[in-house]
Write a protein that holds these residues in place. Sequence first.
Motif, short mmCIF file in Angstrom:
data_model
loop_
_atom_site.label_atom_id
_atom_site.label_comp_id
_atom_site.label_asym_id
_atom_site.label_seq_id
_atom_site.Cartn_x
_atom_site.Cartn_y
_atom_site.Cartn_z
N THR B 494 0.83 -1.20 0.00
CA THR B 494 0.00 0.00 0.00
C THR B 494 0.86 1.25 0.00
N VAL B 495 1.88 1.25 0.86
CA VAL B 495 2.74 2.43 0.94
C VAL B 495 3.43 2.66 -0.40
N SER B 496 3.96 1.58 -0.97
CA SER B 496 4.73 1.73 -2.19
C SER B 496 3.87 2.25 -3.33
N ILE B 497 2.65 1.71 -3.45
CA ILE B 497 1.79 2.15 -4.54
C ILE B 497 1.12 3.48 -4.21
N GLY B 498 0.73 3.62 -2.95
CA GLY B 498 0.03 4.84 -2.55
C GLY B 498 0.86 6.08 -2.80
N PHE B 499 2.14 6.00 -2.50
CA PHE B 499 2.96 7.19 -2.70
C PHE B 499 3.23 7.47 -4.17
N PHE B 500 2.95 6.48 -5.05
CA PHE B 500 3.08 6.80 -6.47
C PHE B 500 1.97 7.74 -6.89
N PHE B 501 0.78 7.48 -6.34
CA PHE B 501 -0.34 8.31 -6.76
C PHE B 501 -0.41 9.62 -5.98
N PHE B 502 0.10 9.63 -4.76
CA PHE B 502 0.08 10.86 -3.96
C PHE B 502 1.48 11.19 -3.47
N PRO B 503 2.38 11.53 -4.36
CA PRO B 503 3.77 11.75 -3.92
C PRO B 503 4.03 13.15 -3.41
N MET B 504 3.05 14.05 -3.56
CA MET B 504 3.40 15.45 -3.37
C MET B 504 3.86 15.79 -1.96
N HIS B 505 3.19 15.21 -0.97
CA HIS B 505 3.60 15.56 0.39
C HIS B 505 5.02 15.07 0.65
N LEU B 506 5.29 13.83 0.22
CA LEU B 506 6.64 13.29 0.38
C LEU B 506 7.66 14.17 -0.33
N TYR B 507 7.32 14.53 -1.56
CA TYR B 507 8.23 15.38 -2.34
C TYR B 507 8.48 16.71 -1.62
N ASP B 508 7.40 17.34 -1.17
CA ASP B 508 7.56 18.64 -0.53
C ASP B 508 8.42 18.54 0.72
N VAL B 509 8.16 17.49 1.50
CA VAL B 509 8.91 17.34 2.74
C VAL B 509 10.39 17.15 2.44
N VAL B 510 10.69 16.22 1.52
CA VAL B 510 12.09 15.95 1.21
C VAL B 510 12.74 17.20 0.62
N ARG B 511 11.99 17.84 -0.27
CA ARG B 511 12.55 19.02 -0.93
C ARG B 511 12.89 20.12 0.08
N SER B 512 12.06 20.24 1.11
CA SER B 512 12.34 21.29 2.09
C SER B 512 13.63 21.00 2.84
N GLY B 513 14.01 19.72 2.93
CA GLY B 513 15.29 19.42 3.56
C GLY B 513 16.44 19.56 2.60
N VAL B 514 16.18 19.24 1.33
CA VAL B 514 17.26 19.24 0.34
C VAL B 514 17.65 20.66 -0.04
N ASP B 515 16.66 21.54 -0.15
CA ASP B 515 16.93 22.87 -0.70
C ASP B 515 18.05 23.64 0.01
N PRO B 516 17.96 23.84 1.33
CA PRO B 516 19.03 24.62 1.96
C PRO B 516 20.38 23.94 1.86
N LEU B 517 20.35 22.61 1.85
CA LEU B 517 21.61 21.86 1.80
C LEU B 517 22.32 22.09 0.47
N ILE B 518 21.59 21.88 -0.62
CA ILE B 518 22.19 22.02 -1.94
C ILE B 518 22.55 23.49 -2.19
N ALA B 519 21.69 24.39 -1.72
CA ALA B 519 22.00 25.81 -1.90
C ALA B 519 23.31 26.14 -1.23
N LYS B 520 23.55 25.53 -0.06
CA LYS B 520 24.79 25.82 0.65
C LYS B 520 25.98 25.19 -0.07
N ILE B 521 25.78 23.99 -0.61
CA ILE B 521 26.92 23.29 -1.21
C ILE B 521 27.27 23.89 -2.57
N THR B 522 26.23 24.07 -3.40
CA THR B 522 26.54 24.50 -4.77
C THR B 522 26.51 26.01 -4.90
N ARG B 523 25.99 26.69 -3.91
CA ARG B 523 25.83 28.14 -3.97
C ARG B 523 24.99 28.55 -5.18
#
Lengths: 500, 569
Positions: B494-523
């Motif tokens: 269920t989790v594996s398939i469910g997140f295919f159809f509703f990935p946005m929350h997962l994406y947003d959450v991960v992205r909010s962690g990735v953004d400052p990190l990559i911004a700091k590394i790559t400037r």
Amino acid sequence: MIFALPMSPSDLLLLLPEILLTSWLCLILIIDFSFPRLPNEQLGYFSIAGLVATLGCLAWFDITGITGSLFANMFVLDRMALYFKMFIAGSTILVILASIDYIHRFKFFRGEYYFLIMMSSLGMMFMASANDLLSVFVALEFSTVGFYVLVAYLREDTASNEAGIKFFILGIFAAGLLAYGISLVYGETGKLVFSDMRAAQATPGLAIGFLLIFGALGFKIGAVPFHSWIPDTYHGSPTPVTAFLSVAPKGAAFAILLRMFFVALATFKPIWTLLLVAVSILSMTYGNIVAIAQKNMKRLLAYSGIAQIGNVLIGLAAGTKMGSDAMLFYLLTYLFANLGAFAIIIAVSEAIGSEEIDDYSGLGRRSPFLAFSMLIFLLSLAGVPPLAGFIGKLYIFVAAMKEGLYMLITVGLINIVISMYYYLIVVKKMYISEPHDPSPLKVSGPIKVVIYVCLAGTLAVGVYPQPVTDWVVSAILMFSNLADPTASLPVLPAVILFGG
Amino acid sequence: MGDYALLYILFAPFVGAIALIFVSNRQAMLVRGIAAGSALVSLLASLYLFYAYDHVKGGFQFVQRFEWSRQLGISFHLGVDGIGTPLVLASGILLFAGIFVSWHIKDRMKEFYIWLLILAAATIGVFMSLDLFFLFFFYELSVIPMYLLLGMWGSHTKKYNEMTDPEGLKQRDSVGFIFNFGANSKEYAAMKLVLFLSAFAVAALMGILLIYKYSGLNTFDILVLREQAKLMNIPVLGTTLDKIIWLLIFFGFASIAPLWPLHSWSPVGHAAAPAATSMLHAGVLMKLGHFSIIRVAFEILPETTRELMPIAAVLCMFSMVYGGLVAFYAKDTKYVIGYSSSSHMGYVFLGMAALDYISLTGAVMYMFAHAMATGMLFAMAGWVYDQTHSRDIPSLGGLSNRMPFISGCFVVACMASIGVPGTLNFIAEVMIIVGSWNKYPFQVIVAVVGIVLTLAYLFKMMRGLFYGPMDQKYSHAHDAVAVVDRLPLLIMITVSIGFFFFPMHLYDVVRSGVDPLIAKITRVVPVAALDRESSHVNHETTSPTGATSAPLLAINPAPRTPHAVRGLE
């Protein structure tokens, strides 16, 4: 030296713990002679009562801050001395508790056994306070005499006799080294009290003298290359004596080493750091590598003990206040883990009559409690979180890191992995191998108490070390009133950076 | 709940483990009940955490801080960002599923659950530690339970059992020890795992101690260190200190990931471990490596990361291809899945190495997706082994007659593992590939070849296990019928398939962690963020060179300011 000692009766208060213990010793002898039919357990509990009173007295001193020095600085009672005295008294209590069910193996002189253990303990308490080369010598020999007898207490066992002879000959040799070293140092400086030697000039005689003294103390703590007595003596001695020998004298000897290096030799820090780095690397590596090949639990712990002492020496080599804090902390974690492990060896050998690692097969099925406790103690010795040994190792490494002893830390870290191997071999025997004989084991009450105390100590210190770190930091405060040893030095020679 | 969510997630398994000590092994249902109950508390709290995490605000949330040791500068500092949150959730799901997968363990069940709960709690602890000391503390804590779980409830490999030599046990062991041609005992696997991981863990510890010393701040706190530690340009041994620290930390943690030359403990360990342990091991334990590299190396040494991360880009190719090839030729089900896991971890390294917003987001999502996929595969390999007492693919076959439910789930799990559309793995793989195309086109080609390899070996295994003629000696094998047996698989599917159809929350959450990190590394600030500020155009360009991303990425990220470093809010 003038022996017109200004002394008031109130100064004797500082000696109260020792006086208490001495009178208790005599009382035990008298009771033993007067009531020959008294069961040995009761005498054991009685001696524990005396030690508990001593411990209480020491704790009272520590809390109220009663400190001072006596006999023209030969005897100091600072908070570090109090810490080590509590360390010694605490380990003596646990050892006597663990002996109560072991003592039936002695054919004769069961009462004197308690007397001798407490006598050694008394000698070590004086060692913790010794601030003068003469009192070092007297206290050290006083405590060792008791051990000479205790090691050979199983009179009909050849291994025990061999252990006694070996320990005696090497011990006497070490005493000779100590006396010779003291005479050289006295000849060069004309001083005996550590704090008076700070102005000493570096001469070959002084260097040799201190090296000899270090050798004698190295014998006491069992650091490589002064370790050769350890395996056979540990193996042959009655197990409670081995447990005692593996913990208490090391604490007492480290008290002297701390005073010697930090007070008397503070100005020579770059030189003795090199010495300690070498000894520490040798001890850790030798102890851990040889331990892999052991088939007997007591020998395994003997070699692991050599390695553990190497770890403690890292803290000494750091030569800072933090390093000595870390040493005190580490010794406490070592006390819990090592005494606990030996208590289990006693319990198992009472039940199945063997100390071979192979006979620990299936202990996890035969006695889950013993196996689990042994697991905890061995992992604490190996330095696995969340146990006390992990924090102790980390504390020592952090202290050494601040001094930039990279090579020493690297060797120490590699040794953690090596030691993990042989500790896990025992774990494998206990949990994975099937038992030769599946009958459950019985554990007697006093041993259980020892194991519970050590378990509680290992887990509590590992999960929340703050109270103990606060304690050790205040115990070493006496060194903070000294000038920073490195501050008065000229620029350090480049070799120290390389050697560290 | 609320602010204390992290404490519930972390301590529920510990409390469960302690409670189990006081229960007798004879009360089987009570033992299972306590284990499942504590895992459920942890799972529910991590679900709450996942959905309550405010991705608009970003940064570290649910922060807990307790003074732990003044002298050493250690505080018990917990908090999750967008990268930790999904991994905590994955651990919660796998622990809960693992309890049910090991429902039928007979031997010393209580002890099994105790160590399983401690293992899971330790992994969860790493994902939420904001203090280097506690990160290492939990990391090391997760190793010892693995030893006992493998040693006590694991199994020898088939070849090892065949080398029956009742008198010369010693010789059998030594052959296994030295040559290790897929023939080893569980003791060997357990010892190898512990020594390997400890050896590399102390390398990481050395790196941590060096950071501690040279930052001169007398603290292990990651949030303080990443702001204030000045570790650059200190010459040491002909190079600079930050490079040494980075390499120690990278390889120290990459061993558990496992990156290619350091992987050899992992398949051996997977093969020996009981099903639930393999699930946790492959599902979350391996991600400790990636996560710790992100949390320590990326956060504290961003400049050095930009300089040295190509190392990972090179090694990940070997991971992907080597793991895939060995998995293709392996005959033991668990070896196949084990090598497939270490091959798939190469994708995560590729996503990390590209240092791109999309690829790193994809890498973190892939960790989450892979946890579900590999968890299912190991659970079913464990079920097949329990029923047939064999993991040898050539001797098995035709089991779909006996176990239709399992074989059906197995098809889904294979699809998920390959990354077929319909599973979260697809989204994550596409993001990794798209995100790293600009920087590492060759590696991307290798990765696509790796996907084909995955397809080949998983289909080969699926055919070998479930289709073709069946040996009559397996006619007693049962399907998973009971609810407790089906529940873990259904959850993961269920989790594996469910997140295919509703990935946005997962994406947003991960992205909010990735953004400052990559911004700091790559400037380099993502173009979308700048666009939004000026013209409110809702599309996103992914890489510094400005290549437009696939339609998948035409999504509405919430407004955020990636270049502003987020601290404690």
